[in-house]
Design a protein around this motif. Structure first.
Motif, PDB file in Angstrom:
ATOM      1  N   VAL A  31       0.872  -1.167   0.000  1.00  0.00           N
ATOM      2  CA  VAL A  31       0.000   0.000   0.000  1.00  0.00           C
ATOM      3  C   VAL A  31       0.908   1.217   0.000  1.00  0.00           C
ATOM      4  O   VAL A  31       1.795   1.330   0.854  1.00  0.00           O
ATOM      5  CB  VAL A  31      -0.937   0.021   1.235  1.00  0.00           C
ATOM      6  CG1 VAL A  31      -1.733   1.314   1.283  1.00  0.00           C
ATOM      7  CG2 VAL A  31      -1.867  -1.185   1.210  1.00  0.00           C
ATOM      8  N   LEU A  32       0.700   2.105  -0.958  1.00  0.00           N
ATOM      9  CA  LEU A  32       1.540   3.286  -1.110  1.00  0.00           C
ATOM     10  C   LEU A  32       0.704   4.547  -0.961  1.00  0.00           C
ATOM     11  O   LEU A  32      -0.151   4.827  -1.798  1.00  0.00           O
ATOM     12  CB  LEU A  32       2.242   3.270  -2.470  1.00  0.00           C
ATOM     13  CG  LEU A  32       3.025   4.522  -2.863  1.00  0.00           C
ATOM     14  CD1 LEU A  32       4.163   4.792  -1.869  1.00  0.00           C
ATOM     15  CD2 LEU A  32       3.555   4.391  -4.286  1.00  0.00           C
ATOM     16  N   TYR A  33       0.958   5.296   0.091  1.00  0.00           N
ATOM     17  CA  TYR A  33       0.305   6.596   0.297  1.00  0.00           C
ATOM     18  C   TYR A  33       1.161   7.681  -0.334  1.00  0.00           C
ATOM     19  O   TYR A  33       2.378   7.660  -0.233  1.00  0.00           O
ATOM     20  CB  TYR A  33       0.120   6.881   1.791  1.00  0.00           C
ATOM     21  CG  TYR A  33      -1.067   6.152   2.358  1.00  0.00           C
ATOM     22  CD1 TYR A  33      -2.321   6.742   2.342  1.00  0.00           C
ATOM     23  CD2 TYR A  33      -0.935   4.879   2.864  1.00  0.00           C
ATOM     24  CE1 TYR A  33      -3.426   6.064   2.827  1.00  0.00           C
ATOM     25  CE2 TYR A  33      -2.036   4.192   3.354  1.00  0.00           C
ATOM     26  CZ  TYR A  33      -3.278   4.795   3.330  1.00  0.00           C
ATOM     27  OH  TYR A  33      -4.362   4.115   3.802  1.00  0.00           O
ATOM     28  N   GLY A  34       0.499   8.628  -0.983  1.00  0.00           N
ATOM     29  CA  GLY A  34       1.219   9.701  -1.656  1.00  0.00           C
ATOM     30  C   GLY A  34       1.719   9.279  -3.021  1.00  0.00           C
ATOM     31  O   GLY A  34       2.725   9.771  -3.517  1.00  0.00           O
ATOM     32  N   ILE A  45       8.017  11.997  -4.931  1.00  0.00           N
ATOM     33  CA  ILE A  45       8.688  10.780  -4.468  1.00  0.00           C
ATOM     34  C   ILE A  45       7.785   9.561  -4.668  1.00  0.00           C
ATOM     35  O   ILE A  45       8.219   8.519  -5.144  1.00  0.00           O
ATOM     36  CB  ILE A  45       9.103  10.904  -2.992  1.00  0.00           C
ATOM     37  CG1 ILE A  45      10.035  12.100  -2.800  1.00  0.00           C
ATOM     38  CG2 ILE A  45       9.738   9.615  -2.479  1.00  0.00           C
ATOM     39  CD1 ILE A  45      11.315  12.046  -3.595  1.00  0.00           C
ATOM     40  N   GLY A  46       6.506   9.687  -4.312  1.00  0.00           N
ATOM     41  CA  GLY A  46       5.579   8.566  -4.414  1.00  0.00           C
ATOM     42  C   GLY A  46       5.454   8.016  -5.820  1.00  0.00           C
ATOM     43  O   GLY A  46       5.374   6.799  -6.020  1.00  0.00           O
ATOM     44  N   SER A  47       5.460   8.883  -6.815  1.00  0.00           N
ATOM     45  CA  SER A  47       5.343   8.401  -8.199  1.00  0.00           C
ATOM     46  C   SER A  47       6.583   7.594  -8.590  1.00  0.00           C
ATOM     47  O   SER A  47       6.479   6.608  -9.321  1.00  0.00           O
ATOM     48  CB  SER A  47       5.132   9.573  -9.157  1.00  0.00           C
ATOM     49  OG  SER A  47       6.207  10.490  -9.107  1.00  0.00           O
ATOM     50  N   TYR A  52       3.717  10.553   1.974  1.00  0.00           N
ATOM     51  CA  TYR A  52       2.780  11.663   2.170  1.00  0.00           C
ATOM     52  C   TYR A  52       3.522  12.930   2.581  1.00  0.00           C
ATOM     53  O   TYR A  52       4.436  12.901   3.395  1.00  0.00           O
ATOM     54  CB  TYR A  52       1.767  11.289   3.261  1.00  0.00           C
ATOM     55  CG  TYR A  52       0.908  12.450   3.721  1.00  0.00           C
ATOM     56  CD1 TYR A  52      -0.199  12.849   2.999  1.00  0.00           C
ATOM     57  CD2 TYR A  52       1.220  13.151   4.880  1.00  0.00           C
ATOM     58  CE1 TYR A  52      -0.986  13.904   3.407  1.00  0.00           C
ATOM     59  CE2 TYR A  52       0.439  14.210   5.303  1.00  0.00           C
ATOM     60  CZ  TYR A  52      -0.661  14.584   4.565  1.00  0.00           C
ATOM     61  OH  TYR A  52      -1.436  15.635   4.972  1.00  0.00           O
ATOM     62  N   GLY A  53       3.102  14.011   2.011  1.00  0.00           N
ATOM     63  CA  GLY A  53       3.562  15.333   2.432  1.00  0.00           C
ATOM     64  C   GLY A  53       2.355  16.220   2.608  1.00  0.00           C
ATOM     65  O   GLY A  53       1.334  16.018   1.951  1.00  0.00           O
TER      66      GLY A  53
END
Length: 151
Positions: A4-7, A12-14, A70-71
């Motif tokens: 599970v990836l938040y952000g 950075i998340g991409s 997340y930011g």
């Protein structure tokens, strides 16, 4: 692994999402705005609220790892210092939701502001640190302390 990836739509998340997919993982990509993600193999897109531990628990159920990049929300001029404190609340909600879900691991990507540039001097406290990013860097430092103090 089921990740599970938040952000997932952030800077950075991409990049994390791309790397996870290149390694063959199944990803639930959680973002404030799902329209920013294109449908692709091995990705489930979820609209998420990092401040809601119940939603986090539901999404994280059965995950092998939860990653947060997340930011706090930012605007066209960069980080919004009035929303930086949301990072601490989001960190607490994330920890609570993950505990309820029983996810075995969490990885949280944060800013470098809490790194020491010399003994006892963190980057965020250095006189050359950009004022525009100070509130967010301090929020990441606070989140780091929350993580260290968690069980």
């Amino acid at each position: 692994m089921r990740v599970v990836l938040y952000g997932a739509t952030g800077m950075i998340g991409s990049r994390i999402l791309k790397e996870l997919l290149s390694r063959g993982h199944t990803v639930t990509a959680v973002t404030r705005d799902p329209s920013k993600l294109q449908a692709q193999s091995n990705v489930t897109i979820e609209k998420g609220d990092m401040l809601d531990a119940d939603t986090i628990a539901k999404v994280a159920k059965g995950a092998d790892v939860v990653i947060s990049s997340y930011g706090p929300p930012s605007g066209p001029q960069g980080p919004d210092p009035t929303k930086a404190s949301q990072l601490s609340d989001a960190t607490r909600a994330l920890l609570g939701g993950i505990r309820r879900a029983g996810a075995p691991r969490i990885i949280m990507v944060g800013g470098a502001g809490s790194l020491e540039v010399s003994p006892g001097l963190q980057i965020v406290d250095a006189p050359t640190f950009p004022e525009a990013y100070k509130a967010v860097a301090l929020a990441h430092r606070d989140a780091f302390h929350i993580l260290r103090e968690s069980d």
